[in-house]
Motif scaffolding. Structure first.
Motif, PDB file in Angstrom:
ATOM      1  N   SER A 223       1.325  -1.237   0.820  1.00  0.00           N
ATOM      2  CA  SER A 223       0.027   0.096  -0.181  1.00  0.00           C
ATOM      3  C   SER A 223       0.830   1.165   0.075  1.00  0.00           C
ATOM      4  O   SER A 223       0.322   2.209  -1.036  1.00  0.00           O
TER       5      SER A 223
ATOM      6  N   ILE B 268       0.663   4.272  -3.115  1.00  0.00           N
ATOM      7  CA  ILE B 268       0.327   5.768  -2.297  1.00  0.00           C
ATOM      8  C   ILE B 268       1.284   6.128  -2.577  1.00  0.00           C
ATOM      9  O   ILE B 268       2.054   7.456  -2.999  1.00  0.00           O
ATOM     10  N   TYR B 269       2.971   6.405  -2.526  1.00  0.00           N
ATOM     11  CA  TYR B 269       4.366   6.901  -2.770  1.00  0.00           C
ATOM     12  C   TYR B 269       4.641   6.877  -3.834  1.00  0.00           C
ATOM     13  O   TYR B 269       5.908   5.746  -2.934  1.00  0.00           O
TER      14      TYR B 269
ATOM     15  N   SER C 127      -1.686   2.183   4.233  1.00  0.00           N
ATOM     16  CA  SER C 127      -1.654   3.536   4.000  1.00  0.00           C
ATOM     17  C   SER C 127      -3.159   3.039   2.714  1.00  0.00           C
ATOM     18  O   SER C 127      -3.416   3.061   1.694  1.00  0.00           O
TER      19      SER C 127
ATOM     20  N   ARG D 232      -3.715   7.163   1.330  1.00  0.00           N
ATOM     21  CA  ARG D 232      -3.370   8.995   0.818  1.00  0.00           C
ATOM     22  C   ARG D 232      -2.213   9.060   1.484  1.00  0.00           C
ATOM     23  O   ARG D 232      -1.552   8.745   2.645  1.00  0.00           O
ATOM     24  N   PRO D 233      -1.697  10.430   1.042  1.00  0.00           N
ATOM     25  CA  PRO D 233       0.119  10.701   1.445  1.00  0.00           C
ATOM     26  C   PRO D 233       0.196  11.035   2.086  1.00  0.00           C
ATOM     27  O   PRO D 233      -0.918  12.110   2.520  1.00  0.00           O
TER      28      PRO D 233
ATOM     29  N   TYR E 103      -4.667   9.589   6.912  1.00  0.00           N
ATOM     30  CA  TYR E 103      -3.431   9.131   6.062  1.00  0.00           C
ATOM     31  C   TYR E 103      -3.288   7.709   6.093  1.00  0.00           C
ATOM     32  O   TYR E 103      -2.960   7.310   5.081  1.00  0.00           O
TER      33      TYR E 103
ATOM     34  N   TYR F 275      -6.111  -1.770  -0.969  1.00  0.00           N
ATOM     35  CA  TYR F 275      -5.133  -0.337  -1.134  1.00  0.00           C
ATOM     36  C   TYR F 275      -4.038  -2.127  -1.288  1.00  0.00           C
ATOM     37  O   TYR F 275      -2.716  -0.815  -1.735  1.00  0.00           O
TER      38      TYR F 275
END
Length: 392
Positions: free
Chosen positions: A126, A130-131, A225, A227-228, A338, A368
């Motif tokens: 995840s 996200i990153y 995760s 969202r950032p 987040y 995710y």
């Protein structure tokens, strides 16, 4: 006596030189093409006067400077999307080379196990999704430089994670990690076999040293995760006036993390669970600020450190941890979060995600960490079902 005369002819410039005893000697000159600067077509010429030569020379230097600047700019862009071009597995990259890229997402496995369970795999996957512009690193204590693990390994989760372009899996070498930090002396003196909570204590120490040296975000391996995180220097409130150490982020060489390492050694007590973890973060934060209760979903700020609302990572508090493994009539949207901490320490691996169970955790896996869900949950159930039929 040398006499120089400029003569214009179509398409060229000719320099005529004459001496009293020599006639008609000609020399042609070629120009350097500067179409981007000079509007008319490039012609062979030499400057009429030294001043123009100097001007053209300056133009050449400016163009060269612009060209070099453009190359450097392209290189800078490459660092931001480097993971699109680095194939996995990346056997030739060292932890330092990856960490020095900055803004890494760091996970730690301080047990000796080599097969990450589905929740660990989901946490790493995840974060990688996200990153996508950051390195996501899983340090494993059970992994050594001599351990032969690659894409063909029988460890399904290891193979799955290794195939992700921005995921890196490295051995956790604590003595190296603690170099040049206050933790090295403590590590050289402590006896792990005599420590009651060594797995947790060594993880508490390692995350501090890695974030202090290289910066980035540390996450526990039971954090999904979604969202950032927009903050660069932050701690996560587990509840009002109490900080966790399960997720935090700081730039490299941040004084707060150095002070935490010093306090880790000064107030060390391995018999008290959390004394070097969340209690450490909380007492150090209290030395900087007067902590107050949260109201609504606002965050607090303490000397340029964001103290993030419990809703950001702990919308389901630890007494209600089992709700992640229950079926909800209407699933929460977690709009103020987040990431989600699934409280695996409270779970003690008793509850797991089961394909088709329709629990909240299963829905989170599907959303995710879909590859983990498909490979380690869904396909595992199918393999078990096929195996049971074969046994019959």
């Amino acid at each position: 006596m040398l006499q120089t005369v400029w003569v214009s002819s179509p398409g060229s410039w000719t320099l005529r030189e004459s001496e009293h005893h020599h006639e008609g000697r000609k020399r042609s000159w070629r120009c350097r093409c500067l179409r981007a600067v000079i509007q008319h077509p490039c012609r062979r010429h030499v400057p009429k006067r030294p001043g123009k030569a100097r001007m053209l020379r300056k133009i050449q230097i400016c163009l060269c400077f612009c060209f070099v600047s453009g190359i450097l700019y392209e290189i800078s862009l490459l660092s931001s999307c480097v993971f699109n071009y680095l194939p996995m597995p990346q056997h030739y990259l060292t932890p330092e080379q990856v960490l020095n890229l900055g803004k890494s997402i760091i996970f730690l496995e301080t047990t000796e196990r080599l097969e990450p369970p589905p929740l660990v795999s989901c946490s790493v996957e995840s974060a990688a999704r996200i990153y996508q512009d950051r390195a996501v690193i899983l340090f494993m204590k059970g992994l050594t430089n001599e351990t032969a693990l690659d894409l063909n390994t029988s460890y399904a989760a290891f193979s799955l994670l290794s195939s992700m372009k921005n995921v890196f899996i490295f051995p956790l070498q604590m003595e190296t990690v603690f170099q040049e930090t206050p933790l090295l002396q403590w590590y050289n003196q402590v006896v792990p076999e005599q420590e009651k909570n060594w797995v947790h204590v060594s993880s508490d120490a390692s995350r501090l040293a890695l974030i202090w040296k290289y910066g980035g975000i540390y996450m526990d391996t039971d954090v999904i995760s979604i969202r950032p995180i927009p903050e660069r220097s932050f701690l996560a409130a587990q509840k009002s006036r109490f900080s966790s150490n399960g997720i935090f982020g700081f730039p490299a060489r941040h004084k707060f993390i150095w002070d935490c390492m010093e306090n880790f050694v000064l107030k060390y007590n391995g018999n008290i669970w959390g004394n070097q973890g969340p209690f450490l973060m909380t007492r150090m934060l209290k030395t900087l600020c007067n902590l107050t209760d949260f109201e609504g979903t606002e965050d607090h700020s303490c000397q340029n450190i964001s103290f993030l609302n419990p809703q950001r990572f702990y919308p389901i508090p630890y007494p209600a941890w089992s709700r992640y493994y229950q079926v909800w009539d209407e699933s929460p949207n977690f709009n103020h979060s987040y990431a989600l901490h699934l409280w695996n320490f409270m779970n003690h691996n008793r509850k797991a995600v089961v394909a088709g169970s329709n629990t909240l955790a299963e829905k989170l896996y599907k959303a995710y960490c879909p590859t983990t869900y498909e490979d380690l949950i869904q396909n595992a159930k199918q393999r078990d079902f096929t195996g049971s039929e074969d046994d019959v």
